[in-house]
Design a protein around this motif. Structure first.
Motif, PDB file in Angstrom:
ATOM      1  N   CYS A 210       0.858  -1.187   0.000  1.00 16.42           N
ATOM      2  CA  CYS A 210       0.000   0.000   0.000  1.00 16.42           C
ATOM      3  C   CYS A 210       0.898   1.242   0.000  1.00 16.42           C
ATOM      4  CB  CYS A 210      -0.904  -0.009   1.230  1.00 16.42           C
ATOM      5  SG  CYS A 210      -1.912   1.479   1.406  1.00 16.42           S
ATOM      6  N   ALA A 211       1.001   1.907  -1.141  1.00 10.77           N
ATOM      7  CA  ALA A 211       1.895   3.063  -1.281  1.00 10.77           C
ATOM      8  C   ALA A 211       1.333   4.280  -0.549  1.00 10.77           C
ATOM      9  CB  ALA A 211       2.089   3.386  -2.758  1.00 10.77           C
ATOM     10  N   THR A 212       2.172   4.910   0.273  1.00 17.30           N
ATOM     11  CA  THR A 212       1.791   6.153   0.952  1.00 17.30           C
ATOM     12  C   THR A 212       2.932   7.145   0.867  1.00 17.30           C
ATOM     13  OG1 THR A 212       2.610   5.367   3.102  1.00 17.30           O
ATOM     14  CG2 THR A 212       0.284   4.949   2.595  1.00 17.30           C
ATOM     15  N   VAL A 213       2.580   8.428   0.929  1.00 18.86           N
ATOM     16  CA  VAL A 213       3.579   9.490   0.937  1.00 18.86           C
ATOM     17  C   VAL A 213       3.039  10.637   1.779  1.00 18.86           C
ATOM     18  CG1 VAL A 213       2.707  10.599  -1.168  1.00 18.86           C
ATOM     19  CG2 VAL A 213       5.113  10.891  -0.517  1.00 18.86           C
ATOM     20  N   ARG A 214       3.927  11.299   2.483  1.00 21.37           N
ATOM     21  CA  ARG A 214       3.515  12.385   3.360  1.00 21.37           C
ATOM     22  C   ARG A 214       3.250  13.653   2.560  1.00 21.37           C
ATOM     23  NH1 ARG A 214       5.695  12.265   8.583  1.00 21.37           N
ATOM     24  NH2 ARG A 214       5.181  14.490   8.705  1.00 21.37           N
ATOM     25  N   THR A 215       2.339  14.476   3.045  1.00 25.13           N
ATOM     26  CA  THR A 215       2.118  15.796   2.446  1.00 25.13           C
ATOM     27  C   THR A 215       3.407  16.600   2.542  1.00 25.13           C
ATOM     28  OG1 THR A 215       1.300  16.541   4.596  1.00 25.13           O
ATOM     29  CG2 THR A 215      -0.347  15.889   2.961  1.00 25.13           C
ATOM     30  N   GLY A 216       3.607  17.511   1.582  1.00 28.11           N
ATOM     31  CA  GLY A 216       4.801  18.347   1.578  1.00 28.11           C
ATOM     32  C   GLY A 216       5.960  17.771   0.806  1.00 28.11           C
ATOM     33  N   LEU A 217       5.895  16.474   0.482  1.00 36.02           N
ATOM     34  CA  LEU A 217       6.975  15.846  -0.268  1.00 36.02           C
ATOM     35  C   LEU A 217       6.740  16.005  -1.769  1.00 36.02           C
ATOM     36  CD1 LEU A 217       7.523  12.599   1.812  1.00 36.02           C
ATOM     37  CD2 LEU A 217       8.952  14.655   1.771  1.00 36.02           C
ATOM     38  N   PRO A 218       7.814  15.910  -2.567  1.00 32.94           N
ATOM     39  CA  PRO A 218       7.660  16.075  -4.016  1.00 32.94           C
ATOM     40  C   PRO A 218       7.059  14.851  -4.681  1.00 32.94           C
ATOM     41  CG  PRO A 218       9.948  15.597  -3.481  1.00 32.94           C
ATOM     42  CD  PRO A 218       9.231  15.765  -2.171  1.00 32.94           C
ATOM     43  N   CYS A 233      -1.492   3.807  -7.599  1.00 33.51           N
ATOM     44  CA  CYS A 233      -1.848   4.999  -6.844  1.00 33.51           C
ATOM     45  C   CYS A 233      -1.018   5.091  -5.583  1.00 33.51           C
ATOM     46  CB  CYS A 233      -3.337   4.981  -6.473  1.00 33.51           C
ATOM     47  SG  CYS A 233      -3.733   3.836  -5.125  1.00 33.51           S
ATOM     48  N   VAL A 234      -1.038   6.265  -4.979  1.00 31.54           N
ATOM     49  CA  VAL A 234      -0.387   6.466  -3.696  1.00 31.54           C
ATOM     50  C   VAL A 234      -1.321   7.294  -2.818  1.00 31.54           C
ATOM     51  CG1 VAL A 234       0.841   8.516  -4.526  1.00 31.54           C
ATOM     52  CG2 VAL A 234       1.673   7.320  -2.500  1.00 31.54           C
ATOM     53  N   ALA A 235      -1.452   6.902  -1.561  1.00 33.33           N
ATOM     54  CA  ALA A 235      -2.257   7.664  -0.610  1.00 33.33           C
ATOM     55  C   ALA A 235      -1.399   8.773  -0.024  1.00 33.33           C
ATOM     56  CB  ALA A 235      -2.772   6.753   0.495  1.00 33.33           C
ATOM     57  N   VAL A 236      -1.890   9.988  -0.124  1.00 34.92           N
ATOM     58  CA  VAL A 236      -1.178  11.132   0.451  1.00 34.92           C
ATOM     59  C   VAL A 236      -1.723  11.349   1.861  1.00 34.92           C
ATOM     60  CG1 VAL A 236      -0.589  13.559   0.180  1.00 34.92           C
ATOM     61  CG2 VAL A 236      -0.942  12.124  -1.856  1.00 34.92           C
ATOM     62  N   VAL A 237      -0.834  11.248   2.842  1.00 34.54           N
ATOM     63  CA  VAL A 237      -1.281  11.271   4.235  1.00 34.54           C
ATOM     64  C   VAL A 237      -0.679  12.444   4.998  1.00 34.54           C
ATOM     65  CG1 VAL A 237      -1.620   8.774   4.296  1.00 34.54           C
ATOM     66  CG2 VAL A 237       0.585   9.730   4.980  1.00 34.54           C
ATOM     67  N   ASN A 238      -1.421  12.877   6.006  1.00 35.52           N
ATOM     68  CA  ASN A 238      -0.922  13.897   6.922  1.00 35.52           C
ATOM     69  C   ASN A 238       0.011  13.253   7.940  1.00 35.52           C
ATOM     70  OD1 ASN A 238      -2.561  16.089   5.825  1.00 35.52           O
ATOM     71  ND2 ASN A 238      -4.313  14.969   6.702  1.00 35.52           N
ATOM     72  N   GLU A 239       0.547  14.081   8.821  1.00 38.50           N
ATOM     73  CA  GLU A 239       1.512  13.596   9.805  1.00 38.50           C
ATOM     74  C   GLU A 239       0.918  12.508  10.701  1.00 38.50           C
ATOM     75  OE1 GLU A 239       4.468  15.419  13.257  1.00 38.50           O
ATOM     76  OE2 GLU A 239       3.323  16.751  11.944  1.00 38.50           O
ATOM     77  N   VAL A 267       3.210  16.940  -3.796  1.00 37.56           N
ATOM     78  CA  VAL A 267       2.129  15.998  -4.073  1.00 37.56           C
ATOM     79  C   VAL A 267       0.757  16.673  -3.965  1.00 37.56           C
ATOM     80  CG1 VAL A 267       3.362  13.888  -3.493  1.00 37.56           C
ATOM     81  CG2 VAL A 267       2.252  15.211  -1.675  1.00 37.56           C
ATOM     82  N   GLU A 268       0.636  17.693  -3.116  1.00 37.61           N
ATOM     83  CA  GLU A 268      -0.641  18.382  -2.968  1.00 37.61           C
ATOM     84  C   GLU A 268      -1.090  19.056  -4.264  1.00 37.61           C
ATOM     85  OE1 GLU A 268       1.146  18.949   1.236  1.00 37.61           O
ATOM     86  OE2 GLU A 268       1.846  18.534  -0.793  1.00 37.61           O
ATOM     87  N   GLU A 269      -0.120  19.434  -5.124  1.00 38.89           N
ATOM     88  CA  GLU A 269      -0.458  20.110  -6.380  1.00 38.89           C
ATOM     89  C   GLU A 269      -0.996  19.133  -7.429  1.00 38.89           C
ATOM     90  OE1 GLU A 269       2.385  23.392  -7.613  1.00 38.89           O
ATOM     91  OE2 GLU A 269       3.643  22.310  -6.149  1.00 38.89           O
ATOM     92  N   VAL A 270      -0.773  17.856  -7.237  1.00 41.19           N
ATOM     93  CA  VAL A 270      -1.146  16.857  -8.235  1.00 41.19           C
ATOM     94  C   VAL A 270      -2.268  15.940  -7.742  1.00 41.19           C
ATOM     95  CG1 VAL A 270      -0.282  14.940  -9.664  1.00 41.19           C
ATOM     96  CG2 VAL A 270       1.181  16.917  -9.188  1.00 41.19           C
ATOM     97  N   MET A 271      -2.332  15.724  -6.459  1.00 41.13           N
ATOM     98  CA  MET A 271      -3.274  14.760  -5.909  1.00 41.13           C
ATOM     99  C   MET A 271      -4.731  15.206  -6.066  1.00 41.13           C
ATOM    100  SD  MET A 271      -3.106  15.391  -1.789  1.00 41.13           S
ATOM    101  CE  MET A 271      -3.973  16.788  -1.038  1.00 41.13           C
ATOM    102  N   THR A 272      -5.636  14.253  -5.898  1.00 41.63           N
ATOM    103  CA  THR A 272      -7.063  14.536  -5.790  1.00 41.63           C
ATOM    104  C   THR A 272      -7.425  14.549  -4.307  1.00 41.63           C
ATOM    105  OG1 THR A 272      -7.542  13.427  -7.888  1.00 41.63           O
ATOM    106  CG2 THR A 272      -9.390  13.714  -6.356  1.00 41.63           C
TER     107      THR A 272
END
Length: 323
Positions: A210-218, A233-239, A267-272
């Motif tokens: 399950c791919a995840t990445v933190r907000t603020g990362l490229p 897909c990747v889930a964009v997660v908060n802290e 990632v915030e600029e691209v994510m849904t």
């Protein structure tokens, strides 16, 4: 001969037959439903019988009954007279089908059935036929004509019998409170059973898959996470691991044309943001419905606090044999 026109004429005759049966359905049908319900409630089953084409129709009706919560079995009338009569139990009810109501093989079976004290439901066109006279309940299946040009080959009549059997099965399903969960229990194999028995918890990707990445990362980091998990897909997660959004292959393709520096964007600029999510107790069937309704391929699974616990990828569905 105009083959298509002739085929349409045949279908018109059969449709007219169905309309006639629909318009004339009456008290006998209601009595049959109530008798079958009482039989099943008493631990019995519906034993279906018929001769010739009606035997094949009966096989399908019995199968539909059984698969929708009304236990049923087919009994060949000739074999019944030579040992298979044991199929019919004391608590059962017999559904006997004969359009003419005068089939010798079927009539011969009725006396031992009556001696056994089993109720008989007749599906026939003739209320004065031997079958009707020996039956407790009569369900009419009279049609104007067969689709056969000689009015001989059972066509319209067998179509009407099958449709009436379907109607009876569906009325029984509704009357007995049969639910989709019950349907699933009777279909443990195949795609039907799997979609109704499996839950998100059984099919979701977890851990390293399950791919995840933190907000603020490229976006570069998101791509690495997706590649490592072999995910679309990747889930964009908060802290605190709550879901902020989802970034998919489709998002990347859409931004690639307009953003040459795509991998450097956050990632915030691209994510849904605020994507459609699942909880682990949702049926697999609902996953397929969401895919179809929203035309998406990836779903994130969250807990009650909106924390990411997994993901469901449409490419996993064929492997699980639920697509």
């Amino acid at each position: 001969m105009n083959y298509l026109q002739h085929a349409r004429e045949v279908l018109d005759i059969e449709i007219a037959g169905l309309e006639k049966v629909k318009n004339e359905i009456g008290e006998g049908f209601e009595q049959a439903v109530e008798a079958i319900m009482a039989t099943v409630d008493n631990g019995g089953k519906v034993v279906v019988t018929g001769v010739g084409k009606n035997l094949h129709i009966g096989n399908k009706i019995a199968a539909t009954f059984t698969s929708t919560g009304t236990p049923s079995v087919l009994m060949h009338p000739i074999e019944a007279m030579h040992g298979d009569f044991g199929i019919l139990g004391d608590r059962d009810i017999l559904l006997a089908m004969s359009y003419s109501g005068a089939s010798d093989e079927l009539i011969a079976l009725l006396q031992p059935v009556k001696r056994k004290g089993v109720k008989i439901i007749a599906m026939t066109s003739d209320p004065d036929s031997p079958l009707a006279q020996h039956s407790d309940i009569i369900v009419s299946i009279k049609v104007e004509q067969e689709a056969c040009p000689f009015n001989m080959a059972p066509t319209t009549s067998t179509t009407a019998t099958l449709a009436l059997g379907d109607a009876m099965a569906m009325v029984l399903l509704h009357a007995r409170g049969f639910q989709i969960e019950d349907y699933a229990k009777l279909h443990p194999g195949g795609a039907i059973g799997r979609t109704l028995l499996l839950h998100v918890d059984d099919v979701m990707r977890t851990g390293a898959r399950c791919a995840t990445v933190r907000t603020g990362l490229p976006v570069r980091d998101a791509l690495l996470a997706m590649t490592g998990a072999k995910s679309g897909c990747v889930a964009v997660v908060n802290e605190d691991n709550t879901l902020a959004g989802i970034m998919t292959d489709g998002d990347l393709r859409r931004h690639l044309i307009t953003s040459p520096n795509l991998v450097e964007l956050s990632v915030e600029e691209v994510m849904t943001p605020n994507p459609i999510t699942l909880t682990k107790d949702v049926l697999a069937l609902e996953i397929l419905n969401i895919y179809e309704k929203h035309n998406i391929d990836d779903l994130i699974v969250v807990d009650a606090d909106n924390r990411v616990i997994g993901a469901v990828d449409i490419q996993d569905m064929p492997k699980l044999k639920i697509l």
